[in-house]
Design an enzyme around this catalytic site. Structure first.
Site, short mmCIF file in Angstrom:
data_model
loop_
_atom_site.label_atom_id
_atom_site.label_comp_id
_atom_site.label_asym_id
_atom_site.label_seq_id
_atom_site.Cartn_x
_atom_site.Cartn_y
_atom_site.Cartn_z
N ARG A 42 0.77 -1.29 -0.14
CA ARG A 42 0.09 -0.07 -0.13
C ARG A 42 0.89 1.32 0.03
NH1 ARG A 42 -4.71 1.85 4.19
NH2 ARG A 42 -5.05 3.82 3.47
N ASN A 61 -10.15 -4.18 -0.95
CA ASN A 61 -10.15 -3.30 -2.16
C ASN A 61 -9.13 -3.68 -3.06
OD1 ASN A 61 -11.96 -1.17 -1.28
ND2 ASN A 61 -10.60 -0.58 0.45
N ASP A 66 -17.90 0.29 3.25
CA ASP A 66 -18.69 0.93 4.49
C ASP A 66 -18.53 2.47 4.15
OD1 ASP A 66 -16.05 1.68 4.80
OD2 ASP A 66 -15.73 0.82 6.61
N HIS A 87 -16.46 4.14 -4.14
CA HIS A 87 -15.56 5.22 -3.64
C HIS A 87 -15.68 6.44 -4.77
CE1 HIS A 87 -12.64 3.00 -1.03
NE2 HIS A 87 -13.94 2.86 -0.42
N TYR A 137 -14.32 10.21 -1.04
CA TYR A 137 -13.38 9.98 -2.04
C TYR A 137 -13.66 10.83 -3.44
CZ TYR A 137 -11.93 6.02 0.60
OH TYR A 137 -11.36 5.08 1.63
C1 G6P Z 1 -12.94 3.27 4.36
C2 G6P Z 1 -13.04 2.81 2.96
C3 G6P Z 1 -12.21 1.62 2.88
C4 G6P Z 1 -10.96 1.70 3.08
C5 G6P Z 1 -10.66 2.48 4.46
C6 G6P Z 1 -9.08 2.97 4.57
O1 G6P Z 1 -13.55 2.54 5.48
O2 G6P Z 1 -14.50 2.43 2.73
O3 G6P Z 1 -12.33 0.87 1.58
O4 G6P Z 1 -10.07 0.81 3.00
O5 G6P Z 1 -11.19 3.30 4.66
O6 G6P Z 1 -8.92 3.13 5.85
P1 G6P Z 1 -7.57 3.55 6.44
O7 G6P Z 1 -7.73 3.91 7.80
O8 G6P Z 1 -6.63 2.18 6.34
O9 G6P Z 1 -6.78 4.41 5.54
MN MN Z 2 -14.52 1.36 0.78
#
Ligand code: G6P
Ligand code: MN
Length: 441
Positions: free
Chosen positions: A93, A147, A171, A200, A263
């Site tokens: 990531r 994802n 979510d 997103h 997003y």
């Molecule tokens: C939200 C999105 C997810 C994503 C996450 C990232 O919940 O819906 O798809 O993976 O945020 O969160 P983070 O805290 O890991 O950046």
């Molecule tokens: Mn998501």
């Protein structure tokens, strides 16, 4: 009441603890018989599994709980498989985010070049995993929130066209609804949203009061102007998430028709966002220094003590709660409303039928029934047709091992939007993803 068997794929995820605790809190409404964690990384999963043993001994002793790296043990006899794998882990990531940003392009988990890079890795691992699951649990419901969900959903639609028990979910739309409830001072379940988009990348056209039918969007527009926009659980969030929610105010000032998904900022302000992200410390770095450390520290503490102590409380975990509610809707044929990723087939009237779109659905034992939103206005249609084309082309690249299709997807993406930049970042990502991507020729 029937009790269910659940497997979580990606047991070593930083989100698993939230699930384990939520399964305890929600055991009356969604009772489990058996829970198995599965991960390909034994070392990473172990502390979470050991934490789980202590948690369930105290809070849910009748549950049959285990963790494994064996696919047969993981999948056989399952009713539900929750999929939260991260192909390449957090270190990849970080690369998805750093490499594009080093070229002045947005590096993000699911959007732009980073999202497409992660998408190709996820296509490889998700398709293999779903074949494994179908081998051992042909009837299990597969709830996928790995994802980038948009790309994964399109790839699974093509690889498993007749499989009606794969559901893709995110979510974030519900998180935005929860944020609205914080602003309005009401219970989020009293809000009845109308939503359209891709994963997103979507908008709420209306947020109705479920009791009176009043559309609260005009009121929300005023409240956002006055007070800004915060996540429901703002007190638990890192600064970058507060910044992200903060951009909703800007988005609504410029494009006031609808309430955006958070997003959307990346697609509508790509230059601004690229200029304001730190290429040396991205969200992946923040997660590794923050949530990942906290989760594994908590496991180690509980394991050392042998008891939970104060590590279990009533604070709900919105993400886990939502996924468990989805399983519950299916299990008990509740026909409750959820925002889900489904094949369009007319839900958004002026978009192609075979797009994987995100809309409100009624959900029960026979799967999701999408609710139509009609034609969407030209501006939104233009944005979404561009992005759905990009998502389809990257999935073409996966199935056809095609460099050319990948180059087209990268060129079309609004966060790149230039053939030369696209080739440069694509070539760098090919290097970084050796062995994890299909070979592109
Ligand atoms: C939200 C999105 C997810 C994503 C996450 C990232 O919940 O819906 O798809 O993976 O945020 O969160 P983070 O805290 O890991 O950046
Ligand atoms: Mn998501």
């Amino acid at each position: 009441m029937k009790k269910y068997s659940v497997c979580i794929v990606g047991g070593g995820s930083t989100f698993t603890l939230g699930f384990l605790k939520s399964f305890c809190r929600m055991k009356e409404q969604f009772p489990l018989k058996k829970l198995v964690l599965f991960d390909i990384d034994a070392e990473r999963q172990e502390p979470i599994g050991e934490f789980g043993k202590i948690l369930f001994k105290e809070q849910f002793p009748e549950l049959d709980f285990s963790y494994t790296t064996d696919i047969k043990e993981a999948y056989e006899g399952m009713d539900f498989v929750f999929m939260q794998m991260r192909a390449g882990g957090l270190p990849m990531r970080a690369k998805d985010e750093h490499i594009p940003l080093s070229m002045g392009l947005i590096g993000q988990e699911t959007c732009g070049a980073g999202g497409m890079a992660y998408g190709l890795r996820s296509c490889v691992d998700m398709i293999k995993a779903v074949h494994d699951i179908r081998n051992y649990a042909p009837e299990a419901w597969i709830l996928n929130y790995s994802n980038p969900a948009a790309i994964v959903a399109e790839a699974l639609r093509r690889e498993f066209p007749d499989d009606k028990k794969i559901l893709n979910i995110c979510d974030q739309p519900e998180n935005v609804v929860r944020s609205c409830s914080r602003l309005l001072g009401c219970d989020w379940e009293n809000l009845d949203p109308v939503y359209f988009g891709l994963n997103h990348y979507g908008w709420f056209t209306n947020i109705y009061d479920i009791k009176t039918g009043e559309d609260l969007l005009p009121k929300l527009r005023e409240l956002i102007k006055k007070n800004g926009f915060l996540p429901q659980d703002a007190e638990q969030r890192d600064q970058s998430w507060l910044d992200t929610y903060g951009m909703v105010e800007t988005l609504m000032n410029d494009f006031p028709d609808f309430l955006p998904n958070t997003y959307d900022q990346y697609y509508l302000y790509p230059d601004y966002k690229a200029a304001h992200l730190d290429p040396n410390f991205t969200r992946a770095d923040e997660v590794m220094a923050g949530r990942e450390k906290r989760v594994f520290d908590e496991c180690r503490e509980v394991i050392a003590a042998g008891v939970l102590g104060d590590k279990f409380d009533d604070i709900s975990d919105a993400h886990a709660e939502m996924m468990i509610n989805v399983a519950e809707a299916i299990a008990y044929n509740k026909n409750t409303r959820h925002i889900l990723i489904v094949e369009n087939n007319g839900a958004i009237a002026n978009m192609q039928d075979d797009a994987m779109v995100e809309v409100v659905c009624e959900l029960g034992i026979n799967g999701p029934r999408p609710m139509r939103v009609g034609n969407i206005p030209q501006f939104y249609l233009g944005l979404l047709v561009n992005q759905v084309s990009c998502e389809k082309l990257i999935v073409d690249a996966y199935f056809e091992n095609s460099y050319q299709k990948a180059l087209m997807a990268f060129t079309l993406n609004r966060l790149i939007n230039d053939g030369k930049k696209a080739r440069k970042v694509l070539d760098a990502l090919i290097e970084a993803n050796k062995g994890m991507w299909p070979e592109l020729k």
